[in-house]
Design an enzyme around this catalytic site. Structure first.
Site, PDB file in Angstrom:
ATOM      1  N   ASN A   1      99.579  92.816  47.480  1.00 21.47           N
ATOM      2  CA  ASN A   1     100.820  93.324  48.051  1.00 21.47           C
ATOM      3  C   ASN A   1     100.535  94.096  49.336  1.00 21.47           C
ATOM      4  O   ASN A   1     100.738  93.566  50.433  1.00 21.47           O
ATOM      5  CB  ASN A   1     101.557  94.175  47.003  1.00 21.47           C
ATOM      6  CG  ASN A   1     102.957  94.517  47.426  1.00 21.47           C
ATOM      7  OD1 ASN A   1     103.330  94.320  48.579  1.00 21.47           O
ATOM      8  ND2 ASN A   1     103.767  95.019  46.517  1.00 21.47           N
ATOM      9  N   ASP A   2     100.000  95.310  49.220  1.00 21.91           N
ATOM     10  CA  ASP A   2      99.767  96.141  50.416  1.00 21.91           C
ATOM     11  C   ASP A   2      98.967  95.408  51.486  1.00 21.91           C
ATOM     12  O   ASP A   2      99.234  95.567  52.683  1.00 21.91           O
ATOM     13  CB  ASP A   2      98.966  97.406  50.047  1.00 21.91           C
ATOM     14  CG  ASP A   2      99.775  98.365  49.187  1.00 21.91           C
ATOM     15  OD1 ASP A   2     100.998  98.172  49.093  1.00 21.91           O
ATOM     16  OD2 ASP A   2      99.171  99.290  48.612  1.00 21.91           O
ATOM     17  N   VAL A   3      97.978  94.621  51.054  1.00 22.74           N
ATOM     18  CA  VAL A   3      97.068  94.001  52.034  1.00 22.74           C
ATOM     19  C   VAL A   3      97.739  92.875  52.819  1.00 22.74           C
ATOM     20  O   VAL A   3      97.138  92.288  53.705  1.00 22.74           O
ATOM     21  CB  VAL A   3      95.772  93.488  51.358  1.00 22.74           C
ATOM     22  CG1 VAL A   3      95.017  94.627  50.712  1.00 22.74           C
ATOM     23  CG2 VAL A   3      96.044  92.370  50.366  1.00 22.74           C
TER      24      VAL A   3
END
Ligand code: NAP
Length: 465
Positions: free
Chosen positions: A394-396
């Protein structure tokens, strides 16, 4: 055994530790690296036991009991712990290194003859300095690691707790420690020694409490570094070469790892230590619930799209580790390759919860190393890819890191999945990632969400093939 022989054997074990670190730097050589490390440690322990044998049967019993209980507990824990719980386990183990440094320093203070650090009733000044510094770093490492463990294990909120005037309080405590250390060296007072321990325990807790969940892996590696320096300090007190070498290796490798992680997240080490990044959602794994509509697909849709693709780039993240989907994922990639699809894996340096997390899991599933690419080597290929298959990451992949200056992940290099023709996004719901921020890619026209546990979804895609 003469001092020369034991020094030589300690140097051999030091070389084996360096070879272990070298081996651990790549999945193909990591088992070998582990083996070097184990042989090195075995040699160091044997050299110590033969070179400075415990005095009397009682001491032997204590040493063997410690080795048996410690080694046994370590083996059982290592066998049982899931990969996803590894960061908190490492934090817990570091706390023990810190505690050991405190115990050894206290031992040296109360039985200085055994350590040869006293002459004419007075301690060597240098030994007092090593003891004082070692015990301070050890105690800071102990409480810091216990709090890091509690935050990572969800036993304490991952939310940064901002105490009023915390920088001032920490600075005063640090200054107090320096003063106490000077007084301790001057007076040799046991009371001052314990005051150093108490102040350091408090400081260790206060330093870590304001640091948010998302920065915790950096903190764990920083504490790793501290524990190494504490061990090296105690190594000087004991005059033990192996402890000095090992401590310095752990200290420097932990510091380098912290630097690499900060660099990969585009965060300065100082800003991590000053705390504040990451929220409650961080430790829970997901939090915010978004109500905007998204395009949702099924496993059949995903199978159809990928079979008709020429190039598929797989982006694994923390969710793949939670679901243990790596084996099913490799089977899926094998099937696609049979259909003539070009399959590659894109690994973000901080995907998952520890450096190399994804590489280890993919290696465990026998994914060929030449299909696995680092961010800088593959990022330029997303515009040519037909499918970016994001599994539990997600964040990456969050473009806010490039565009939104107010975002806590602003500046972190990310995988440009949104540039692929189609983005298939596997996750269980609309929850955010570790940093607790929303991902715009979910709402893009070229994104299809595949909701469900990562392993189950991939297994359904396999059936659909
Ligand atoms: P992430 O941003 O934490 O996102 C993981 C996603 O996986 C979540 O959004 C979650 O969404 C989903 N998920 C969880 N369990 C799942 C399951 N069983 N099946 C399917 N999906 C599941 O992970 P990431 O993209 O790998 O990013 C890593 C984060 O950790 C970054 O913020 C990085 O800065 C931080 N970090 C990593 C390191 C490191 O060394 N690797 C160090 C420091 C910080 P749902 O809940 O909706 O399923």
């Amino acid at each position: 055994m003469s001092e020369n022989v034991s020094s030589l054997l300690y140097i051999v074990s030091g070389v084996l530790f360096i070879m272990a670190l070298r081996g651990l730097s790549h999945p193909t050589t990591s088992r070998q690296g582990n083996m070097y490390g184990m042989v090195g440690m075995g040699l160091a322990i044997l050299t110590t036991l033969v070179g400075h044998p415990p005095s009397g049967a009682g001491a032997w019993v204590l040493v063997l009991l410690g080795l048996g209980l410690g080694g046994g507990a370590g083996a059982v824990i290592a066998k049982r712990v899931p990969m996803t719980a590894m960061p908190q386990l490492v934090a817990a183990f570091h706390s023990l290194v810190g505690l050991a440094a405190v115990a050894v320093a206290a031992g040296a203070l109360y039985a200085p003859q055994a350590f040869g650090i006293i002459e004419n009733g007075h301690f060597h000044k240098q030994s007092l300095f090593e003891m004082g510094l070692g015990v301070a770093i050890g105690a800071i490492t102990f409480t810091g690691s216990v709090i890091a463990f509690a935050k990572l294990d969800g036993r304490m909120s991952g939310k940064p707790i901002m105490l009023p005037q915390r920088h001032l309080i920490n600075a005063l405590l640090a200054a107090g420690l320096v003063l106490l250390l000077a007084l301790f060296i001057g007076t040799e007072s046991k009371g001052l020694f314990w005051l150093i321990v108490i102040l350091s325990l408090v400081l260790g807790g206060l330093i870590i409490i304001p640091i948010g969940g998302a920065d915790m892996p950096v903190v764990v590696s920083m504490l790793n570094s501290y524990s190494g320096w504490a061990a090296a300090g105690i190594g000087f007190t004991l005059g033990n070469l192996a402890l000095i070498i090992t401590g310095a290796l752990v200290g420097s490798s932990g510091a380098i790892l912290s630097y690499i992680m900060c660099h990969a997240m585009n965060r300065s080490f100082i800003s991590v230590i000053l705390g504040g990044f990451g929220g409650d959602t961080a430790v829970a794994g997901s939090g915010q619930v978004e109500t905007r509509p998204v395009k949702q697909g099924s496993a059949d849709d995903a199978a159809y799209i990928m079979k008709n693709a020429e190039r598929v780039i797989i982006v694994p993240g923390y969710g793949m580790a939670v679901a243990q989907a790596q084996h099913s994922l490799r089977e899926m990639a094998d099937m696609l390759k049979k259909e003539g699809v070009d399959v590659k894996y894109a690994i973000h340096p901080v995907a998952g919860r520890m450096p190399g997390h994804m590489n280890v899991l993919l290696a465990e599933a026998n994914v060929p190393y030449d299909e696995v690419f680092e961010l800088e080597d593959i990022n330029g290929e997303f515009p040519q890819a037909d499918v970016a298959f994001v599994i539990g990451a997600n964040d990456v992949t969050n473009p806010a890191a490039k565009t939104d200056k107010t975002s806590p992940i602003y500046g972190m290099p990310i995988l440009d999945v949104e540039k692929a023709k189609t983005v298939l996004f596997i996750k269980r719901g609309m929850g955010s990632g570790y940093a607790g921020v929303e991902n715009e890619v979910f709402f893009r026209d070229n994104t299809m969400m595949l909701f469900g546990d990562a392993k189950k979804v991939v297994d359904h895609i396999l059936k659909a093939f």
